[in-house]
Scaffold this motif. Sequence first.
Motif, PDB file in Angstrom:
ATOM      1  N   PHE A  75      20.911  19.414  27.270  1.00 44.48           N
ATOM      2  CA  PHE A  75      20.235  20.697  27.107  1.00 44.48           C
ATOM      3  C   PHE A  75      20.120  21.370  28.454  1.00 44.48           C
ATOM      4  O   PHE A  75      20.175  20.734  29.501  1.00 44.48           O
ATOM      5  CB  PHE A  75      18.867  20.559  26.427  1.00 44.48           C
ATOM      6  N   ILE A  76      19.977  22.681  28.399  1.00 42.50           N
ATOM      7  CA  ILE A  76      19.821  23.484  29.612  1.00 42.50           C
ATOM      8  C   ILE A  76      18.343  23.515  29.957  1.00 42.50           C
ATOM      9  O   ILE A  76      17.502  23.762  29.099  1.00 42.50           O
ATOM     10  CB  ILE A  76      20.381  24.899  29.397  1.00 42.50           C
ATOM     11  N   ASN A  77      18.026  23.260  31.202  1.00 40.09           N
ATOM     12  CA  ASN A  77      16.638  23.177  31.663  1.00 40.09           C
ATOM     13  C   ASN A  77      16.105  24.586  31.967  1.00 40.09           C
ATOM     14  O   ASN A  77      16.085  25.025  33.103  1.00 40.09           O
ATOM     15  CB  ASN A  77      16.554  22.279  32.896  1.00 40.09           C
ATOM     16  N   GLU A  78      15.685  25.282  30.925  1.00 30.42           N
ATOM     17  CA  GLU A  78      15.076  26.599  31.089  1.00 30.42           C
ATOM     18  C   GLU A  78      13.565  26.442  31.011  1.00 30.42           C
ATOM     19  O   GLU A  78      13.057  25.659  30.226  1.00 30.42           O
ATOM     20  CB  GLU A  78      15.538  27.535  29.974  1.00 30.42           C
ATOM     21  N   ASN A  79      12.838  27.162  31.795  1.00 30.43           N
ATOM     22  CA  ASN A  79      11.367  27.153  31.774  1.00 30.43           C
ATOM     23  C   ASN A  79      10.799  25.747  31.984  1.00 30.43           C
ATOM     24  O   ASN A  79       9.817  25.363  31.336  1.00 30.43           O
ATOM     25  CB  ASN A  79      10.839  27.738  30.455  1.00 30.43           C
ATOM     26  N   ASP A  80      11.440  24.964  32.839  1.00 31.50           N
ATOM     27  CA  ASP A  80      10.971  23.610  33.170  1.00 31.50           C
ATOM     28  C   ASP A  80      10.888  22.719  31.913  1.00 31.50           C
ATOM     29  O   ASP A  80       9.931  21.977  31.715  1.00 31.50           O
ATOM     30  CB  ASP A  80       9.621  23.693  33.875  1.00 31.50           C
ATOM     31  N   ASP A  81      11.914  22.795  31.061  1.00 39.07           N
ATOM     32  CA  ASP A  81      11.933  22.050  29.800  1.00 39.07           C
ATOM     33  C   ASP A  81      11.878  20.545  29.989  1.00 39.07           C
ATOM     34  O   ASP A  81      11.283  19.844  29.170  1.00 39.07           O
ATOM     35  CB  ASP A  81      13.182  22.405  28.988  1.00 39.07           C
ATOM     36  N   VAL A 101       7.568  14.508  16.277  1.00 36.38           N
ATOM     37  CA  VAL A 101       7.635  15.845  16.851  1.00 36.38           C
ATOM     38  C   VAL A 101       9.094  16.264  16.782  1.00 36.38           C
ATOM     39  O   VAL A 101       9.977  15.542  17.242  1.00 36.38           O
ATOM     40  CB  VAL A 101       7.146  15.855  18.315  1.00 36.38           C
ATOM     41  N   LYS A 102       9.355  17.427  16.187  1.00 33.08           N
ATOM     42  CA  LYS A 102      10.728  17.910  16.047  1.00 33.08           C
ATOM     43  C   LYS A 102      10.983  19.009  17.060  1.00 33.08           C
ATOM     44  O   LYS A 102      10.189  19.934  17.202  1.00 33.08           O
ATOM     45  CB  LYS A 102      10.969  18.403  14.633  1.00 33.08           C
ATOM     46  N   LEU A 103      12.117  18.876  17.767  1.00 28.66           N
ATOM     47  CA  LEU A 103      12.522  19.839  18.787  1.00 28.66           C
ATOM     48  C   LEU A 103      13.915  20.356  18.470  1.00 28.66           C
ATOM     49  O   LEU A 103      14.681  19.707  17.758  1.00 28.66           O
ATOM     50  CB  LEU A 103      12.544  19.173  20.169  1.00 28.66           C
ATOM     51  N   GLU A 104      14.244  21.503  19.036  1.00 29.34           N
ATOM     52  CA  GLU A 104      15.585  22.059  18.865  1.00 29.34           C
ATOM     53  C   GLU A 104      16.132  22.441  20.231  1.00 29.34           C
ATOM     54  O   GLU A 104      15.500  23.162  20.994  1.00 29.34           O
ATOM     55  CB  GLU A 104      15.530  23.292  17.962  1.00 29.34           C
ATOM     56  N   SER A 105      17.324  21.930  20.553  1.00 33.49           N
ATOM     57  CA  SER A 105      18.002  22.335  21.776  1.00 33.49           C
ATOM     58  C   SER A 105      19.179  23.228  21.385  1.00 33.49           C
ATOM     59  O   SER A 105      19.328  23.602  20.226  1.00 33.49           O
ATOM     60  CB  SER A 105      18.480  21.102  22.562  1.00 33.49           C
ATOM     61  N   GLN A 106      20.038  23.538  22.336  1.00 31.94           N
ATOM     62  CA  GLN A 106      21.145  24.436  22.067  1.00 31.94           C
ATOM     63  C   GLN A 106      22.127  23.841  21.052  1.00 31.94           C
ATOM     64  O   GLN A 106      22.656  24.555  20.206  1.00 31.94           O
ATOM     65  CB  GLN A 106      21.892  24.765  23.367  1.00 31.94           C
ATOM     66  N   ALA A 126      15.592  10.496  17.682  1.00 35.09           N
ATOM     67  CA  ALA A 126      16.800  10.674  16.884  1.00 35.09           C
ATOM     68  C   ALA A 126      17.361  12.042  17.234  1.00 35.09           C
ATOM     69  O   ALA A 126      16.624  13.022  17.305  1.00 35.09           O
ATOM     70  CB  ALA A 126      16.478  10.588  15.406  1.00 35.09           C
ATOM     71  N   ALA A 127      18.655  12.109  17.478  1.00 34.53           N
ATOM     72  CA  ALA A 127      19.304  13.369  17.819  1.00 34.53           C
ATOM     73  C   ALA A 127      20.363  13.676  16.774  1.00 34.53           C
ATOM     74  O   ALA A 127      21.237  12.852  16.512  1.00 34.53           O
ATOM     75  CB  ALA A 127      19.935  13.288  19.206  1.00 34.53           C
ATOM     76  N   LYS A 128      20.256  14.853  16.171  1.00 36.81           N
ATOM     77  CA  LYS A 128      21.206  15.274  15.140  1.00 36.81           C
ATOM     78  C   LYS A 128      22.038  16.425  15.685  1.00 36.81           C
ATOM     79  O   LYS A 128      21.490  17.451  16.109  1.00 36.81           O
ATOM     80  CB  LYS A 128      20.456  15.710  13.879  1.00 36.81           C
ATOM     81  N   ASP A 129      23.346  16.257  15.682  1.00 35.98           N
ATOM     82  CA  ASP A 129      24.259  17.293  16.141  1.00 35.98           C
ATOM     83  C   ASP A 129      24.257  18.444  15.134  1.00 35.98           C
ATOM     84  O   ASP A 129      24.422  18.227  13.939  1.00 35.98           O
ATOM     85  CB  ASP A 129      25.666  16.710  16.284  1.00 35.98           C
ATOM     86  N   LYS A 130      24.070  19.669  15.613  1.00 36.71           N
ATOM     87  CA  LYS A 130      23.993  20.823  14.712  1.00 36.71           C
ATOM     88  C   LYS A 130      25.321  21.096  14.013  1.00 36.71           C
ATOM     89  O   LYS A 130      25.338  21.498  12.853  1.00 36.71           O
ATOM     90  CB  LYS A 130      23.582  22.075  15.489  1.00 36.71           C
ATOM     91  N   SER A 131      26.436  20.885  14.704  1.00 41.90           N
ATOM     92  CA  SER A 131      27.722  21.249  14.109  1.00 41.90           C
ATOM     93  C   SER A 131      28.259  20.183  13.162  1.00 41.90           C
ATOM     94  O   SER A 131      28.863  20.507  12.149  1.00 41.90           O
ATOM     95  CB  SER A 131      28.752  21.528  15.216  1.00 41.90           C
ATOM     96  N   THR A 132      28.043  18.901  13.465  1.00 44.41           N
ATOM     97  CA  THR A 132      28.612  17.844  12.628  1.00 44.41           C
ATOM     98  C   THR A 132      27.598  17.197  11.696  1.00 44.41           C
ATOM     99  O   THR A 132      27.975  16.598  10.699  1.00 44.41           O
ATOM    100  CB  THR A 132      29.233  16.735  13.496  1.00 44.41           C
ATOM    101  N   GLY A 133      26.325  17.271  12.027  1.00 49.65           N
ATOM    102  CA  GLY A 133      25.296  16.638  11.216  1.00 49.65           C
ATOM    103  C   GLY A 133      25.147  15.144  11.472  1.00 49.65           C
ATOM    104  O   GLY A 133      24.411  14.462  10.776  1.00 49.65           O
TER     105      GLY A 133
END
Length: 154
Positions: A75-81, A101-106, A126-133
């Motif tokens: 992920f891109i570190n915007e706003n001190d993420d 806690v659910k988060l969303e990155s790019q 757990a990390a789920k890829d948005k394009s492949t699932g």
Amino acid sequence: MKYFLSIFTIFLSIFCFSQLKVVDDKGPKMIEVGKVGPMGTTNISMLKSEDDKIYCFEYQDMKFTQINTWKKFCFINENDDINNLYNLIIDGFEKNINNEVKLESQLHYITLRFEKQLGVMNFDFAAKDKSTGIVGYSRYLSKKQVNKLFGKTK
């Protein structure tokens, strides 16, 4: 003239049907911030770019016990993420209750899971890829291991 034309045609076909070429791919150089694993092996490592703009987590997927696969999310570190993520994880340890806690990155959906086992609070993600699932699961981490992963000395 026929000889010259046939030689020219052969050389032209060689250049036209070439399928591989060398590409100079110089992405950002990644620096290891911290890594965690049992007995000297690495299960999860955190990397950052030299300019602190991109952070990546590489982890061994614990979804299958017999298959050794590695997953990665960045992920891109915007706003001190990155510090906000660290504080969110530490707050989850201090609340001492089971929650998600659910988060969303790019490129990914990330679920932080806190679970109390045998009186000890643990964390995994757990990390789920948005394009492949495709979903990847990390191993459980203690608070001390999270501090080591993020390069903190608390």
